[in-house]
Design a protein around this motif. Structure first.
Motif, PDB file in Angstrom:
ATOM      1  N   TYR A 134       0.254  -3.850  -1.169  1.00  0.00           N
ATOM      2  CA  TYR A 134      -0.586  -5.038  -1.355  1.00  0.00           C
ATOM      3  C   TYR A 134      -0.417  -5.990  -0.169  1.00  0.00           C
ATOM      4  N   PRO A 135      -1.439  -6.824   0.107  1.00  0.00           N
ATOM      5  CA  PRO A 135      -1.356  -7.765   1.233  1.00  0.00           C
ATOM      6  C   PRO A 135      -0.490  -8.966   0.890  1.00  0.00           C
ATOM      7  N   CYS A 136       0.269  -9.424   1.869  1.00  0.00           N
ATOM      8  CA  CYS A 136       1.152 -10.576   1.693  1.00  0.00           C
ATOM      9  C   CYS A 136       0.804 -11.630   2.743  1.00  0.00           C
ATOM     10  N   TYR A 137       0.535 -12.838   2.284  1.00  0.00           N
ATOM     11  CA  TYR A 137       0.110 -13.923   3.168  1.00  0.00           C
ATOM     12  C   TYR A 137       1.213 -14.957   3.378  1.00  0.00           C
ATOM     13  N   THR A 156       5.638 -12.957  -4.437  1.00  0.00           N
ATOM     14  CA  THR A 156       4.667 -14.051  -4.537  1.00  0.00           C
ATOM     15  C   THR A 156       3.222 -13.566  -4.483  1.00  0.00           C
ATOM     16  N   CYS A 157       2.928 -12.650  -3.577  1.00  0.00           N
ATOM     17  CA  CYS A 157       1.539 -12.225  -3.359  1.00  0.00           C
ATOM     18  C   CYS A 157       1.145 -10.990  -4.168  1.00  0.00           C
ATOM     19  N   ARG A 158       2.082 -10.426  -4.900  1.00  0.00           N
ATOM     20  CA  ARG A 158       1.775  -9.189  -5.619  1.00  0.00           C
ATOM     21  C   ARG A 158       0.685  -9.392  -6.669  1.00  0.00           C
ATOM     22  N   SER A 159       0.693 -10.552  -7.308  1.00  0.00           N
ATOM     23  CA  SER A 159      -0.221 -10.775  -8.427  1.00  0.00           C
ATOM     24  C   SER A 159      -1.462 -11.591  -8.060  1.00  0.00           C
ATOM     25  N   LEU A 160      -1.722 -11.774  -6.767  1.00  0.00           N
ATOM     26  CA  LEU A 160      -2.924 -12.507  -6.369  1.00  0.00           C
ATOM     27  C   LEU A 160      -4.176 -11.765  -6.831  1.00  0.00           C
ATOM     28  N   THR A 161      -5.164 -12.498  -7.269  1.00  0.00           N
ATOM     29  CA  THR A 161      -6.440 -11.888  -7.646  1.00  0.00           C
ATOM     30  C   THR A 161      -7.256 -11.582  -6.391  1.00  0.00           C
ATOM     31  N   GLU A 162      -8.293 -10.769  -6.556  1.00  0.00           N
ATOM     32  CA  GLU A 162      -9.166 -10.470  -5.420  1.00  0.00           C
ATOM     33  C   GLU A 162      -9.803 -11.729  -4.870  1.00  0.00           C
TER      34      GLU A 162
END
Length: 302
Positions: free
Chosen positions: A95-98, A122-128
Motif C-alpha cells: 500500500y502507498p505511504c505518504y 498510519t497509511c494502511r487504512s486510508l480510503t481511495e
C-alpha cells in the motif's frame, strides 16, 4: 553446493570492515568448495559511481578474494524488482505511504523494545478518496503479519521478531521510485541461487523481514552468519564517509598476506603474529573459532 556472495556498495573505497566481511564470506564458501558471486549493490544513483565498482574489483583481486561469476548490478535489475513488487501488490499486500520523515520521527511515534522506530500503519487504512487527495508521491510498504519469525543464525544463534510488533510494515519502494534494499537483496539472492549470506551483525534484525519476503516469493531462505563488527579505538563503527582505514591507505603500507593474517587472528583462525594468503586460510577455516561479539580494529592497521 554452497553458493555465497559478496555484495559491496560502490559508494567509495572499501574499508577494513568491508574486507573483514568479504574475507569471512569468501573463506566460508571456499573452505567447502562452493561458488562465490560478486554483486554491485548500486541502487542509489546519488552515491554510487562506476569508477568505485572498478576499484572494488581491483582491491578484491589484490587481496586474493576471487569470484566465480558476477551478477548484473542492481542498477540494471529494476525489471526484476518491479515484477516482484507487482506480484506482492496483486495479492493486496502493498500500500502507498505518504508519511513524511517528520511524521515518522514524531515524539509520539511507537518504538520497539530496543528503541527502533516502529511504523504505526498510519497509511494502511486510508480510503481511495483519501489517497487521491494526497499530492506527494508515496513510498510503498509491505504489510507484515502478527507472528514471530525465528532465525537460527550460524554464528549468533537464535534470533526472533514479531514483525507487526517490532518492525511494522516496511518500505519496499521509495517515493523516488527506487526499490528498497530489503526487496532488492532478496530478489537478487534468489536469482543468483545464494544459499549462504555472511554480513555484519548490525544487519541481523533485517533477517526476519527478509524471511517474510522469501516466504511470499516462494523461495527457500539462505543460511546466515552475522559476523562481529570491527570497531575503531573510540568505539565507532568503521565508515566510508569518514575514510577509516580504507584500502588505499592500507595498500600503501602493508601486503595482502599481512592484512589477511591480521584479520584471521581476530577471527581465531591462526596464532598472533602469523601471516597467510587467502588460499592458505581457506584450508584451515572453521566457523567454530569465529567470535560472536564485536572486536577492536587489529593493532597492525591502527
Amino acid at each position: 553446493m554452497t553458493v555465497g556472495r559478496f555484495a559491496p556498495t560502490p559508494s567509495g573505497r572499501m574499508h577494513l570492515g568491508n574486507v573483514w566481511s568479504a574475507l569471512l564470506s569468501w573463506l566460508s564458501v571456499r573452505s567447502r568448495g562452493g561458488e562465490m558471486v560478486l554483486r554491485m549493490e548500486d541502487l542509489d544513483p546519488r552515491r554510487c559511481r562506476p569508477e568505485y565498482a572498478v576499484q572494488l574489483r581491483e582491491d578484491l583481486r589484490w587481496l586474493g578474494l576471487d569470484w566465480d561469476r558476477e551478477q548484473t548490478p542492481q542498477s540494471q535489475r529494476s525489471g526484476a524488482y518491479a515484477a516482484a513488487f507487482r506480484a506482492l501488490a496483486d495479492r493486496g499486500l502493498v500500500y502507498p505511504c505518504y508519511c513524511s520523515r517528520a511524521d515518522l520521527h514524531a515524539a509520539d511515534a511507537p518504538h520497539a523494545a530496543d528503541g527502533r522506530l516502529l511504523y504505526a500503519g498510519t497509511c494502511r487504512s486510508l480510503t481511495e478518496a483519501e489517497r487521491r487527495a494526497k499530492t506527494k508521491p508515496p513510498a510503498w510498504r509491505l504489510e507484515v503479519p502478527d507472528r514471530e519469525f525465528a532465525v537460527q543464525d550460524g554464528l549468533q544463534g537464535r534470533y526472533a521478531e514479531n514483525l507487526a510488533r517490532e518492525s511494522g510494515d516496511f518500505i519496499i519502494r521509495r517515493a523516488d521510485g527506487v526499490y528498497a534494499y530489503q526487496l532488492a537483496v532478496v530478489v537478487d539472492d534468489i536469482a543468483a541461487g545464494v544459499t549462504e549470506v555472511v554480513r555484519g551483525r548490525d544487519l541481523l534484525d533485517s533477517t526476519p523481514r527478509q524471511r517474510w519476503l522469501y516466504e511470499l516469493l516462494n523461495a527457500p531462505p539462505p543460511a546466515t552468519y552475522h559476523v562481529p563488527l570491527l570497531l575503531a579505538p573510540d568505539g565507532r563503527r568503521l565508515s566510508k564517509r569518514e575514510r577509516d582505514l580504507d584500502l588505499g591507505a592500507l595498500r600503501a603500507r602493508t601486503t595482502p598476506e599481512a592484512l589477511l593474517g591480521c584479520l584471521a587472528v581476530q577471527a581465531g583462525q591462526i596464532p598472533p603474529g602469523e601471516t597467510a594468503s587467502a588460499q592458505e586460510l581457506a584450508a584451515v577455516f572453521t566457523w567454530k573459532k569465529v567470535p560472536r561479539e564485536n572486536l577492536p580494529v587489529p593493532q597492525i592497521v591502527q
